[in-house]
Structure formats: structure tokens, C-alpha cells
Design an enzyme around this catalytic site. Structure first.
Site, PDB file in Angstrom:
ATOM      1  N   GLU A  54       8.353 -17.716   2.932  1.00 40.71           N
ATOM      2  CA  GLU A  54       8.193 -19.151   2.775  1.00 40.71           C
ATOM      3  C   GLU A  54       9.457 -19.889   3.223  1.00 40.71           C
ATOM      4  OE1 GLU A  54       6.278 -17.260  -0.963  1.00 40.71           O
ATOM      5  OE2 GLU A  54       7.769 -16.751   0.552  1.00 40.71           O
ATOM      6  N   CYS A  86      10.864 -19.193  -4.513  1.00 37.24           N
ATOM      7  CA  CYS A  86      10.252 -19.900  -3.377  1.00 37.24           C
ATOM      8  C   CYS A  86       9.429 -21.097  -3.850  1.00 37.24           C
ATOM      9  CB  CYS A  86       9.363 -18.940  -2.588  1.00 37.24           C
ATOM     10  SG  CYS A  86      10.287 -17.638  -1.754  1.00 37.24           S
ATOM     11  N   LEU A 205       9.129  15.583  10.637  1.00 38.47           N
ATOM     12  CA  LEU A 205       8.770  14.544   9.664  1.00 38.47           C
ATOM     13  C   LEU A 205       9.377  13.195  10.041  1.00 38.47           C
ATOM     14  CD1 LEU A 205       9.301  16.528   6.331  1.00 38.47           C
ATOM     15  CD2 LEU A 205       7.174  16.230   7.611  1.00 38.47           C
ATOM     16  N   GLU A 297       2.753  15.392   3.481  1.00 37.31           N
ATOM     17  CA  GLU A 297       2.378  16.282   4.584  1.00 37.31           C
ATOM     18  C   GLU A 297       2.848  17.683   4.211  1.00 37.31           C
ATOM     19  OE1 GLU A 297       3.089  15.088   8.630  1.00 37.31           O
ATOM     20  OE2 GLU A 297       3.500  13.028   8.033  1.00 37.31           O
TER      21      GLU A 297
END
Length: 366
Positions: A54, A86, A205, A297
């Protein structure tokens, strides 16, 4: 909500993605300022600790923003953090209307930003489109649970195998499927695997292109070790870290080598039934470390452990149209739930690369 509102609000998600890999543990946020039906400024959250979307949009405006409409993907904050609220700036700049994609799941905000705007006489509208809260699923999990968002990624042959019985597994899927994996890595804070996978497969990785946006690499191990021939330990980008249940005080030399390599070690003494680091405690510590999302993984053993404990949010399965016969089956370690008590997953979507199918499942919360 009018069609133009949908257009401008959808734009905020595209802007938000520009902060991917740079803002965690904060959420990615985009913002658009509109006056008399025309976009006068755009902004997004560039990096952690930097100005919010913003503020960025207001700072970028080429004209007075008073009387403008602001579109923002996530509810404006109402509290002091690394930056001021904000919502206060929006009020101060006399923006007349704010259209929000999703309410902030952060309990500190969660409707308080909207209330502050309404109390100041600003018109506020929240989209009913589910794509906005879905965009913030990872952040919401991080903010409202003890864990980061956990995605399991596995690749199997049509007969369910992740490798031959010898352990050989390169390559089950096509090159295009592996490019999808690159995108998955970019969309998570960290990639997690086990010491067994590190030793057998020696995975990188990492992203194919060197980038600051590369995720952290996490290795789980029940016993500390160091091997500079393995990719994980080379750590040229400083992204590797270890979670271990090994609290042996005689590991001084190994610990010293890891320290020289810049690899932090986090000890989680709790162990699971197989005497490995307890994944529940590991994920809790990962969340405490400010990591909002993890892509797993690993081999079949650890995947089964996570599935058995329902310790995941998303399960992405790459299926290659290949039959190899007897091999290492991904699901060989799954508990015997039975049909009546089977673990049910929601198949969210199916995609296809040139050769493979990609199945996107989400865990159903009972």
C-alpha cells in the site's frame, strides 16, 4: 462487486508475486490505486522489512491520491511492526474506498485493519472470490498453527515406484516435469530432505539458475556427518541447514566443519518410532525459524512417515507413464488404514506435461 473491481483486484495478485522469495515470513501483497477509472499507481511488498504494498503504491503515484480507490490483495495492517500501520496512511491520504482480496489471517490484524478504515469513514469491500484466501493459504497456516505449510512432492512410475530396487531413480519424469519442480521450489521458503536421500542421490535441491530467490535446503539426520563431496555440504550460497536428533557432545570436529561451511545445526532431541528426528518437533522448530513453507523432496520412507502422521497440507504427485515392475514403492510404508478408515485426500487439479500427469492433492481436515 463490479467487473472493473475484479479486474483491478486480480492485478494485485500479479503484483504480489513479484515479491516471491523476498518477503517471507511476511506475505506477498500487491496494491493498485485507481482514480476516475484509471490506474494511477501500482505497488508491491518488495522485501522483508521494506515498505508494504500500500505504501509502495502511494509512493509511486504520479498525482494526488486523495479520493482514489485502493485495491489490495490482503487486508491493510493495523499495527506497528517493522513498518507503521498501512491503515493509518490510507486514512491520512484520504483514500475514499478500499477493495480487499482477503482478510489477513494474522490474529493481530484479522479484521482490525478493516475496522480502522470503516471507523474513519472509508468505504471497504472484501471480495468473495476464494482465489484470494487460497493465495494466502501458506501464510495462514504459518500464522494460525504450530507448523509451516508442508508440501510433499513425489515422482512415481505408473506402478507406484520411486526407484529400482537398487535405488536408481534418474530420471522417472520428463524434462518438462522437472521444470515444474523448479517452480515449486521457487514458491516455497525451503526444500527439505533426509540424510539418506542426500547420501544416495546427492541432490542439489536448488534452482538451475543461481538466484537470491533460491529456497533454503534442510537436511534431517539422526546422526551428524560432513562430506564436502556432496552438494548439500558445499553450501556456496549459504542456504543449507541441518535439523538433527544427534546431541552427542563428542561431535566437536564435525560441528566445527559444519560451522566453517556456514551450515547451522538445530538439535531436536525428540525421536520418532524409527529413532529418526521426530518430524512434528522438526516442523515446529522450522516454523520458529521463520520459514513459512516447506517442499519435501525425499524417499519413500519419510514420505510414508508424513502421510501416516497427516503431517502435510498438499501432496503433489508426478506420475510417469512407465512400468518397471518390482522396485521401491512410494506407498510401501503406509499404515493399513483399510477402506472404511482410509485417509481421504481432495484431488484439487490435474495437469499434464508433455508426457507425465501431475496430480495436486490437499489433505482433508476431519
Amino acid at each position: 462487486m463490479e467487473s472493473l473491481d475484479d479486474y483491478f483486484l486480480s492485478r494485485t495478485l500479479k503484483l504480489a508475486l513479484k515479491g516471491s522469495g523476498m518477503v517471507s515470513p511476511n506475505p506477498m501483497v500487491g496494491s493498485v490505486l485507481v482514480k476516475e477509472g484509471k490506474i494511477i499507481s501500482e505497488g508491491f511488498h518488495h522485501k522483508y522489512g521494506g515498505v508494504h504494498a500500500e505504501v509502495d503504491a502511494i509512493n509511486n503515484a504520479s498525482e494526488d491520491v486523495s479520493g482514489a480507490e485502493m485495491y489490495v490483495s490482503l487486508e491493510p495492517c493495523s499495527h506497528f511492526g517493522k513498518t507503521p500501520p498501512c491503515a493509518d496512511l490510507i486514512i491520512d491520504k484520504k483514500i475514499r474506498r478500499v477493495v480487499i482480496g482477503s482478510i489477513d489471517p494474522n490474529p493481530i490484524v484479522a479484521g482490525n485493519g478493516i475496522k480502522k478504515l470503516l471507523d474513519a469513514g472509508i468505504s471497504v469491500e472484501v471480495s468473495g472470490n476464494k482465489k484470494y484466501p487460497e493465495f494466502y493459504q501458506k501464510f495462514a497456516t504459518y500464522m494460525t498453527t504450530d507448523f509451516p505449510w508442508v508440501t510433499i512432492k513425489s515422482a512415481i512410475t505408473l506402478d507406484g515406484n520411486v526407484a529400482e530396487t537398487s535405488g536408481y531413480s534418474k530420471w522417472i519424469t520428463s524434462d518438462k516435469s522437472r521444470k515444474v519442480v523448479q517452480q515449486l521450489r521457487k514458491s516455497h521458503d525451503a526444500v527439505l530432505t533426509t540424510s539418506k536421500t542426500v547420501k544416495i542421490d546427492n541432490p542439489r535441491l536448488a534452482l538451475h539458475k543461481k538466484s537470491d530467490l533460491a529456497p533454503k535446503r534442510i537436511m534431517l539426520t539422526s546422526k551428524l556427518f560432513f562430506d564436502d563431496q556432496l552438494n548439500f555440504f558445499q553450501n556456496t550460497d549459504g542456504k543449507s541447514m541441518i535439523f538433527t536428533s544427534d546431541d552427542d557432545p563428542h561431535n566437536y570436529n564435525i560441528a566445527k566443519r559444519l560451522d566453517i561451511a556456514g551450515i547451522p545445526v538445530i538439535v531436536t532431541p525428540q525421536r520418532d518410532e524409527q529413532n529418526h528426528p521426530d518430524p512434528i518437533e522438526v516442523f515446529k522448530k522450522i516454523k520458529t525459524a521463520g520459514i513459512t513453507s516447506v517442499l519435501v523432496e525425499s524417499g519413500a520412507e519419510f514420505v510414508s512417515a508424513l502421510l501416516n502422521k497427516k503431517l502435510f497440507n498438499e501432496f503433489i504427485l508426478f506420475v510417469a507413464p512407465k512400468l518397471i515392475g518390482h522396485g521401491i514403492n512410494l506407498f510401501s510404508g503406509i499404515n493399513q488404514f483399510g477402506l472404511d478408515n482410509s485417509m481421504k485426500l481432495n484431488l484439487r487439479t490435474v495437469k499434464k506435461t508433455d508426457k507425465d500427469a501431475i496430480l495436486y492433492f490437499e489433505r482433508m481436515v476431519n
